[in-house]
Design a protein around this motif. Sequence first.
Motif, PDB file in Angstrom:
ATOM      1  N   ALA A 190       0.854  -1.197   0.000  1.00  0.00           N
ATOM      2  CA  ALA A 190       0.000   0.000   0.000  1.00  0.00           C
ATOM      3  C   ALA A 190       0.888   1.244   0.000  1.00  0.00           C
ATOM      4  O   ALA A 190       1.883   1.316   0.731  1.00  0.00           O
ATOM      5  CB  ALA A 190      -0.917  -0.002   1.214  1.00  0.00           C
ATOM      6  N   HIS A 191       0.547   2.197  -0.820  1.00  0.00           N
ATOM      7  CA  HIS A 191       1.277   3.457  -0.902  1.00  0.00           C
ATOM      8  C   HIS A 191       1.214   4.160   0.466  1.00  0.00           C
ATOM      9  O   HIS A 191       0.174   4.109   1.139  1.00  0.00           O
ATOM     10  CB  HIS A 191       0.644   4.332  -1.984  1.00  0.00           C
ATOM     11  CG  HIS A 191       1.466   5.504  -2.367  1.00  0.00           C
ATOM     12  ND1 HIS A 191       1.548   6.649  -1.590  1.00  0.00           N
ATOM     13  CD2 HIS A 191       2.252   5.723  -3.463  1.00  0.00           C
ATOM     14  CE1 HIS A 191       2.337   7.519  -2.192  1.00  0.00           C
ATOM     15  NE2 HIS A 191       2.780   6.981  -3.325  1.00  0.00           N
TER      16      HIS A 191
ATOM     17  N   ASN B 145       0.713   7.168   1.274  1.00  0.00           N
ATOM     18  CA  ASN B 145      -0.438   8.075   1.369  1.00  0.00           C
ATOM     19  C   ASN B 145      -1.725   7.312   1.676  1.00  0.00           C
ATOM     20  O   ASN B 145      -2.594   7.813   2.387  1.00  0.00           O
ATOM     21  CB  ASN B 145      -0.599   8.888   0.082  1.00  0.00           C
ATOM     22  CG  ASN B 145       0.526   9.886  -0.094  1.00  0.00           C
ATOM     23  OD1 ASN B 145       1.212  10.263   0.852  1.00  0.00           O
ATOM     24  ND2 ASN B 145       0.737  10.310  -1.323  1.00  0.00           N
ATOM     25  N   ASN B 146      -1.857   6.105   1.139  1.00  0.00           N
ATOM     26  CA  ASN B 146      -3.016   5.267   1.445  1.00  0.00           C
ATOM     27  C   ASN B 146      -2.986   4.814   2.897  1.00  0.00           C
ATOM     28  O   ASN B 146      -4.031   4.750   3.553  1.00  0.00           O
ATOM     29  CB  ASN B 146      -3.060   4.044   0.537  1.00  0.00           C
ATOM     30  CG  ASN B 146      -3.484   4.384  -0.856  1.00  0.00           C
ATOM     31  OD1 ASN B 146      -3.268   5.492  -1.331  1.00  0.00           O
ATOM     32  ND2 ASN B 146      -4.093   3.439  -1.531  1.00  0.00           N
ATOM     33  N   LYS B 147      -1.812   4.494   3.378  1.00  0.00           N
ATOM     34  CA  LYS B 147      -1.698   4.056   4.774  1.00  0.00           C
ATOM     35  C   LYS B 147      -2.116   5.165   5.733  1.00  0.00           C
ATOM     36  O   LYS B 147      -2.711   4.892   6.770  1.00  0.00           O
ATOM     37  CB  LYS B 147      -0.271   3.581   5.075  1.00  0.00           C
ATOM     38  CG  LYS B 147       0.055   2.265   4.418  1.00  0.00           C
ATOM     39  CD  LYS B 147       1.467   1.820   4.758  1.00  0.00           C
ATOM     40  CE  LYS B 147       1.754   0.447   4.172  1.00  0.00           C
ATOM     41  NZ  LYS B 147       3.088  -0.042   4.523  1.00  0.00           N
TER      42      LYS B 147
ATOM     43  N   THR C 110      -6.029   4.978   5.479  1.00  0.00           N
ATOM     44  CA  THR C 110      -6.673   3.783   6.030  1.00  0.00           C
ATOM     45  C   THR C 110      -6.339   3.553   7.494  1.00  0.00           C
ATOM     46  O   THR C 110      -7.001   2.763   8.156  1.00  0.00           O
ATOM     47  CB  THR C 110      -6.282   2.518   5.237  1.00  0.00           C
ATOM     48  OG1 THR C 110      -4.866   2.342   5.293  1.00  0.00           O
ATOM     49  CG2 THR C 110      -6.741   2.612   3.804  1.00  0.00           C
TER      50      THR C 110
ATOM     51  N   THR D 201      -2.256   2.502  -5.063  1.00  0.00           N
ATOM     52  CA  THR D 201      -2.806   3.801  -4.679  1.00  0.00           C
ATOM     53  C   THR D 201      -4.330   3.809  -4.665  1.00  0.00           C
ATOM     54  O   THR D 201      -4.933   4.581  -3.925  1.00  0.00           O
ATOM     55  CB  THR D 201      -2.312   4.916  -5.628  1.00  0.00           C
ATOM     56  OG1 THR D 201      -2.610   4.542  -6.975  1.00  0.00           O
ATOM     57  CG2 THR D 201      -0.826   5.151  -5.456  1.00  0.00           C
ATOM     58  N   ILE D 202      -4.951   2.981  -5.498  1.00  0.00           N
ATOM     59  CA  ILE D 202      -6.416   2.948  -5.557  1.00  0.00           C
ATOM     60  C   ILE D 202      -6.896   1.521  -5.770  1.00  0.00           C
ATOM     61  O   ILE D 202      -6.374   0.808  -6.641  1.00  0.00           O
ATOM     62  CB  ILE D 202      -6.951   3.804  -6.733  1.00  0.00           C
ATOM     63  CG1 ILE D 202      -6.631   5.279  -6.541  1.00  0.00           C
ATOM     64  CG2 ILE D 202      -8.470   3.615  -6.892  1.00  0.00           C
ATOM     65  CD1 ILE D 202      -6.965   6.139  -7.757  1.00  0.00           C
TER      66      ILE D 202
END
Length: 153
Positions: free
Chosen positions: A61-62, A64-66, A69, A141-142
């Motif tokens: 997971a990127h 920024n995603n972490k 989330t 990222t998505i």
Amino acid sequence: MKLINYFFVIFFLSINFSEAKIIKPNKTIKPIKVVEIQLDGLMKNDEPNKDNGIIQTWEFAHPNNKKFTGPIERFKEMIKGESYKILINHSGHEIKEVYLDNKKAIYEVYILGNDKKYFKFKWQVEKYLDKGPLKNCWLTTIVSQPMRITDTA
């Protein structure tokens, strides 16, 4: 006695080596392989340990995603929630490339759930361009909400 001790040492070492290791991002892993690693992990989520597949997915997971989330425990809850639970222990998957350049890749991912229903996801990975150990690694990222397709016959 030494032979018995030697046997136990070898036995316990072999148990540790037989467990699936979590694959860490590195710049040699191609974008489609990132998606494959994540899906293969989720397909066998609890092998060899509980939530191993979710942990494997988290690794790619990127950052920024972490941030979005939250920590891994919150990520586990999200994956096990209504929208993404179809990914846990699914029966099969197919990945189709939609777009690829040197910074971003987009795939359509088709999932066959254990309930024999098909779902489609948009799965996007991007090359991490910031400094640090993840530089030039492909990271997710998505992942879209699932779109129901059909049931199998």
